[in-house]
Design a protein around this motif. Structure first.
Motif, PDB file in Angstrom:
ATOM      1  N   ASP A 179       0.798  -1.208  -0.059  1.00  0.00           N
ATOM      2  CA  ASP A 179       0.132   0.069   0.150  1.00  0.00           C
ATOM      3  C   ASP A 179       0.751   1.269  -0.041  1.00  0.00           C
ATOM      4  O   ASP A 179       1.839   1.197   0.460  1.00  0.00           O
ATOM      5  CB  ASP A 179      -0.880  -0.126   1.237  1.00  0.00           C
ATOM      6  CG  ASP A 179      -1.996   1.224   1.438  1.00  0.00           C
ATOM      7  OD1 ASP A 179      -2.168   1.690   0.289  1.00  0.00           O
ATOM      8  OD2 ASP A 179      -2.539   1.297   2.392  1.00  0.00           O
ATOM      9  N   LYS A 191       0.645   4.804   1.804  1.00  0.00           N
ATOM     10  CA  LYS A 191      -0.334   5.479   2.655  1.00  0.00           C
ATOM     11  C   LYS A 191      -0.352   6.841   2.488  1.00  0.00           C
ATOM     12  O   LYS A 191      -1.338   7.417   2.907  1.00  0.00           O
ATOM     13  CB  LYS A 191      -0.043   4.938   4.162  1.00  0.00           C
ATOM     14  CG  LYS A 191      -0.478   3.421   4.121  1.00  0.00           C
ATOM     15  CD  LYS A 191      -0.983   2.916   5.457  1.00  0.00           C
ATOM     16  CE  LYS A 191      -1.600   1.615   5.834  1.00  0.00           C
ATOM     17  NZ  LYS A 191      -0.789   0.784   6.703  1.00  0.00           N
ATOM     18  N   GLY A 200      -6.220   6.688   3.936  1.00  0.00           N
ATOM     19  CA  GLY A 200      -6.513   5.062   3.926  1.00  0.00           C
ATOM     20  C   GLY A 200      -5.662   4.284   2.865  1.00  0.00           C
ATOM     21  O   GLY A 200      -5.751   3.232   2.808  1.00  0.00           O
ATOM     22  N   TYR A 230      -4.739 -10.244   7.458  1.00  0.00           N
ATOM     23  CA  TYR A 230      -3.919  -9.251   6.821  1.00  0.00           C
ATOM     24  C   TYR A 230      -2.838  -8.872   7.796  1.00  0.00           C
ATOM     25  O   TYR A 230      -3.134  -8.358   8.933  1.00  0.00           O
ATOM     26  CB  TYR A 230      -4.740  -8.094   6.410  1.00  0.00           C
ATOM     27  CG  TYR A 230      -4.049  -6.839   5.962  1.00  0.00           C
ATOM     28  CD1 TYR A 230      -2.952  -6.361   6.600  1.00  0.00           C
ATOM     29  CD2 TYR A 230      -4.899  -6.074   4.739  1.00  0.00           C
ATOM     30  CE1 TYR A 230      -2.455  -5.103   5.957  1.00  0.00           C
ATOM     31  CE2 TYR A 230      -4.363  -4.708   4.623  1.00  0.00           C
ATOM     32  CZ  TYR A 230      -3.300  -4.325   5.148  1.00  0.00           C
ATOM     33  OH  TYR A 230      -2.706  -3.175   4.864  1.00  0.00           O
ATOM     34  N   ASN A 232      -5.075  -6.692  10.168  1.00  0.00           N
ATOM     35  CA  ASN A 232      -6.449  -6.447   9.799  1.00  0.00           C
ATOM     36  C   ASN A 232      -7.433  -7.894   9.467  1.00  0.00           C
ATOM     37  O   ASN A 232      -6.547  -8.873   9.138  1.00  0.00           O
ATOM     38  CB  ASN A 232      -6.590  -5.285   8.473  1.00  0.00           C
ATOM     39  CG  ASN A 232      -5.773  -4.247   8.811  1.00  0.00           C
ATOM     40  OD1 ASN A 232      -6.236  -3.586   9.889  1.00  0.00           O
ATOM     41  ND2 ASN A 232      -5.008  -3.788   8.057  1.00  0.00           N
ATOM     42  N   ARG A 239      -9.764  -8.380   7.505  1.00  0.00           N
ATOM     43  CA  ARG A 239     -10.496  -8.165   6.119  1.00  0.00           C
ATOM     44  C   ARG A 239      -9.435  -7.737   5.049  1.00  0.00           C
ATOM     45  O   ARG A 239      -8.451  -7.454   5.517  1.00  0.00           O
ATOM     46  CB  ARG A 239     -11.452  -6.948   6.578  1.00  0.00           C
ATOM     47  CG  ARG A 239     -10.725  -6.026   7.155  1.00  0.00           C
ATOM     48  CD  ARG A 239     -11.005  -4.519   6.989  1.00  0.00           C
ATOM     49  NE  ARG A 239     -10.317  -3.481   7.522  1.00  0.00           N
ATOM     50  CZ  ARG A 239      -8.918  -3.032   6.891  1.00  0.00           C
ATOM     51  NH1 ARG A 239      -8.936  -3.051   5.715  1.00  0.00           N
ATOM     52  NH2 ARG A 239      -8.397  -1.956   7.925  1.00  0.00           N
ATOM     53  N   GLY A 263      -7.453  -5.403   2.703  1.00  0.00           N
ATOM     54  CA  GLY A 263      -6.963  -4.030   2.630  1.00  0.00           C
ATOM     55  C   GLY A 263      -7.732  -3.330   1.435  1.00  0.00           C
ATOM     56  O   GLY A 263      -8.203  -3.892   0.580  1.00  0.00           O
ATOM     57  N   ASP A 264      -7.950  -2.108   1.568  1.00  0.00           N
ATOM     58  CA  ASP A 264      -8.409  -1.269   0.776  1.00  0.00           C
ATOM     59  C   ASP A 264      -7.510  -0.012   0.398  1.00  0.00           C
ATOM     60  O   ASP A 264      -7.335   0.591   1.369  1.00  0.00           O
ATOM     61  CB  ASP A 264      -9.678  -0.669   1.110  1.00  0.00           C
ATOM     62  CG  ASP A 264     -10.347   0.268   0.017  1.00  0.00           C
ATOM     63  OD1 ASP A 264      -9.899   0.515  -1.038  1.00  0.00           O
ATOM     64  OD2 ASP A 264     -11.656   0.309   0.153  1.00  0.00           O
ATOM     65  N   PRO A 265      -6.547   0.045  -0.482  1.00  0.00           N
ATOM     66  CA  PRO A 265      -6.743  -0.602  -1.973  1.00  0.00           C
ATOM     67  C   PRO A 265      -6.008  -2.027  -2.316  1.00  0.00           C
ATOM     68  O   PRO A 265      -6.227  -2.341  -3.430  1.00  0.00           O
ATOM     69  CB  PRO A 265      -6.213   0.477  -2.706  1.00  0.00           C
ATOM     70  CG  PRO A 265      -4.923   0.865  -2.055  1.00  0.00           C
ATOM     71  CD  PRO A 265      -5.366   0.803  -0.489  1.00  0.00           C
ATOM     72  N   GLU A 266      -5.705  -2.753  -1.196  1.00  0.00           N
ATOM     73  CA  GLU A 266      -4.791  -3.994  -1.727  1.00  0.00           C
ATOM     74  C   GLU A 266      -5.922  -5.001  -2.404  1.00  0.00           C
ATOM     75  O   GLU A 266      -5.442  -5.794  -3.352  1.00  0.00           O
ATOM     76  CB  GLU A 266      -4.421  -4.455  -0.274  1.00  0.00           C
ATOM     77  CG  GLU A 266      -2.928  -4.229   0.361  1.00  0.00           C
ATOM     78  CD  GLU A 266      -3.395  -3.047   1.315  1.00  0.00           C
ATOM     79  OE1 GLU A 266      -4.393  -2.330   1.292  1.00  0.00           O
ATOM     80  OE2 GLU A 266      -2.551  -2.934   2.339  1.00  0.00           O
TER      81      GLU A 266
HETATM   82  N1  GLY Z   1      -4.706  -0.393   3.017  1.00  0.00           N
HETATM   83  C1  GLY Z   1      -4.715  -0.516   4.403  1.00  0.00           C
HETATM   84  C2  GLY Z   1      -5.913  -1.115   5.072  1.00  0.00           C
HETATM   85  O1  GLY Z   1      -7.049  -1.170   4.491  1.00  0.00           O
HETATM   86  O2  GLY Z   1      -6.128  -0.800   6.311  1.00  0.00           O
END
Ligand code: GLY
Ligand code: AMP
Length: 419
Positions: free
Chosen positions: A210, A212, A224, A267, A283, A285, A287-290
């Motif tokens: 990511d 950040k 994010g 994650y 995490n 769940r 990742g966003d944007p992974e």
């Molecule tokens: N890309 C970091 C997150 O989803 O927490």
């Protein structure tokens, strides 16, 4: 297969797209306009646990895929499973790995997983004294969920004291800062190691990164995430093997030892230090944007893999390899991350979406008749697929160049560090 996707951002658009590609009938909670192209809208909020259960029962869905952390922390997956509905996402107990930094540090230490030395404090004076037990100013983390604002990385003792005062003394993050984790500052490149886990078997994805900070060169404010890439050709096979052996496998062993039935995606945010990989956070769940680089690489097998994860049947499965590389670039709104402006008209979406090996995922968008407008901080994530990271990156940037809205922010160096 009939699947309900919970959540409405860029990660969830990638989930909806992959499920649709897999031939599933897809429903989604309050979908953004991109998701709505391939999912039937359900007018229930992603955090409305009772409402989601009712929809899942009435619609006889085969699977509920939970995108964001908030419903996981509320126990949505437990409620669904207790009612005989397959859910992709861990229960409330395992979601503590994301919801509490202190819980995470104890889990890591109990199971011998490498991480920074830490002290947990709940009292302001004790916190200030504890600072001085570190050789250099430590990283200061609010225990609870704080939407990415709960970590301070001070360069001086004054900054460290100010962060402790703000989080714990002044409660600038509310109760999230009632407990603090003070942690030795580590140095090295950061990577994201994600794996599907069905409670017994782990299936690791290729590594991802990511980006950040808001500005090129990892400068400016934390966000994010402004873009992601997978795989990471600069991480050698020996390091990858160490991550599996020292982090991911012991994490699964920890789930089993602690009686945590983890069904979803785990994650690990990892720093590659001179002493080897060390876990910064978990995490529970995608990742966003992974997600916007990992999920497109699964192609039409996404639905099968998510259902197998939810039902404890990952053993013997492998991840598809026909898309060797993916890069995603975030287009963020004016004034993101502080106070993102909304309502700006977006142009060029159709032409960009029609480009080969390109996927335009909506995050913060809203439909206004035939027009699409900005509606959040991260507006779109534009993914390029390719045989190499360089090719995927070129496709993502070529597509992003055709999309416009007033005040748009984009980093120009996503994935550059791994080519
Ligand atoms: N890309 C970091 C997150 O989803 O927490
Ligand atoms: P976290 O939410 O725990 O991932 O922390 C957010 C960011 O703070 C990470 O992505 C790192 O860039 C940084 N960070 C967290 N912990 C440490 C640490 N122990 N040493 C250096 N940087 C850290």
């Amino acid at each position: 297969m009939k699947v309900l996707v919970v959540g409405k951002g860029g990660r969830e658009h990638a989930l909806v797209h992959g499920l649709w590609l897999s031939g599933a009938e897809v429903l989604a909670t309050q979908p953004n306009p991109g998701m709505a192209q391939h999912a039937r809208a359900i007018a229930v909020a992603p955090t409305d646990v009772a409402g989601i259960l009712a929809v899942a029962q009435a619609e006889h869905v085969d699977l509920v895929v939970i995108g964001p952390e908030a419903p996981l922390v509320l126990g949505l997956a437990d409620v669904l499973r207790a009612n005989g509905i397959a859910a992709f996402g861990p229960g409330k107990a395992a979601a503590q790995l994301e919801a509490s930094k202190d819980f995470t540090k104890n889990f890591l230490n109990r199971h011998g997983i490498p991480t920074a030395r830490h002290v947990t404090v709940t009292d302001l004076q004790a916190a200030k004294r504890a600072l001085r037990t570190f050789a250099h100013p430590p990283v200061i983390k609010a225990d609870g969920l704080a939407a990415g604002k709960g970590v301070a990385v001070p360069d001086t003792w004054e900054e460290a004291e100010a962060a402790v005062q703000a989080f714990l003394g002044d409660r600038t993050l509310g109760d999230a800062g009632a407990t603090l984790v003070l942690e030795e500052r580590l140095i090295g490149p950061e990577i994201s190691a994600l794996a599907l886990c069905d409670g017994k078997t782990l299936l690791p994805f290729d590594l991802a990164r990511d980006h950040k900070r808001i500005l090129d060169g990892d400068r400016g404010e934390n966000t994010g995430g402004m873009g992601a890439v997978s795989p990471l050709p600069t991480v050698d096979a020996a390091t990858r093997a160490r991550i599996d052996r020292e982090v991911l496998q012991p994490t699964l062993a920890g789930f089993l030892a602690d009686g945590l039935d983890f069904r979803g995606v785990i994650y690990a945010g990892i720093m590659l230090t001179a002493d080897g990989p060390k876990v910064l956070e978990y995490n529970v769940r995608f990742g966003d944007p992974e997600a916007q680089v990992l999920i497109p690489r699964l192609g039409a097998q996404l639905a099968d893999l998510l259902l197998a994860t939810a039902t404890g049947q990952l053993a013997g499965k492998t991840l598809p390899t026909d898309v060797p590389a993916a890069v995603t670039v975030v287009l963020a709104a004016a004034n993101y991350p502080a106070t993102p402006r909304t309502g700006d008209v977006i142009t060029g979406l159709d032409a960009a979406s029609a480009m080969p090996d390109v996927l335009v995922f909506h995050a913060g968008t809203q439909a206004d008749g035939a027009t699409v407008r900005t509606a959040g901080g991260r507006v779109l994530t534009v993914t390029g697929l390719g045989a190499t990271v360089a090719q995927a990156r070129a496709r993502a940037y070529a597509a992003a160049a055709g999309i416009h809205f007033e005040g748009q922010q984009m980093r120009t160096d996503i994935a550059a560090s791994v080519i």
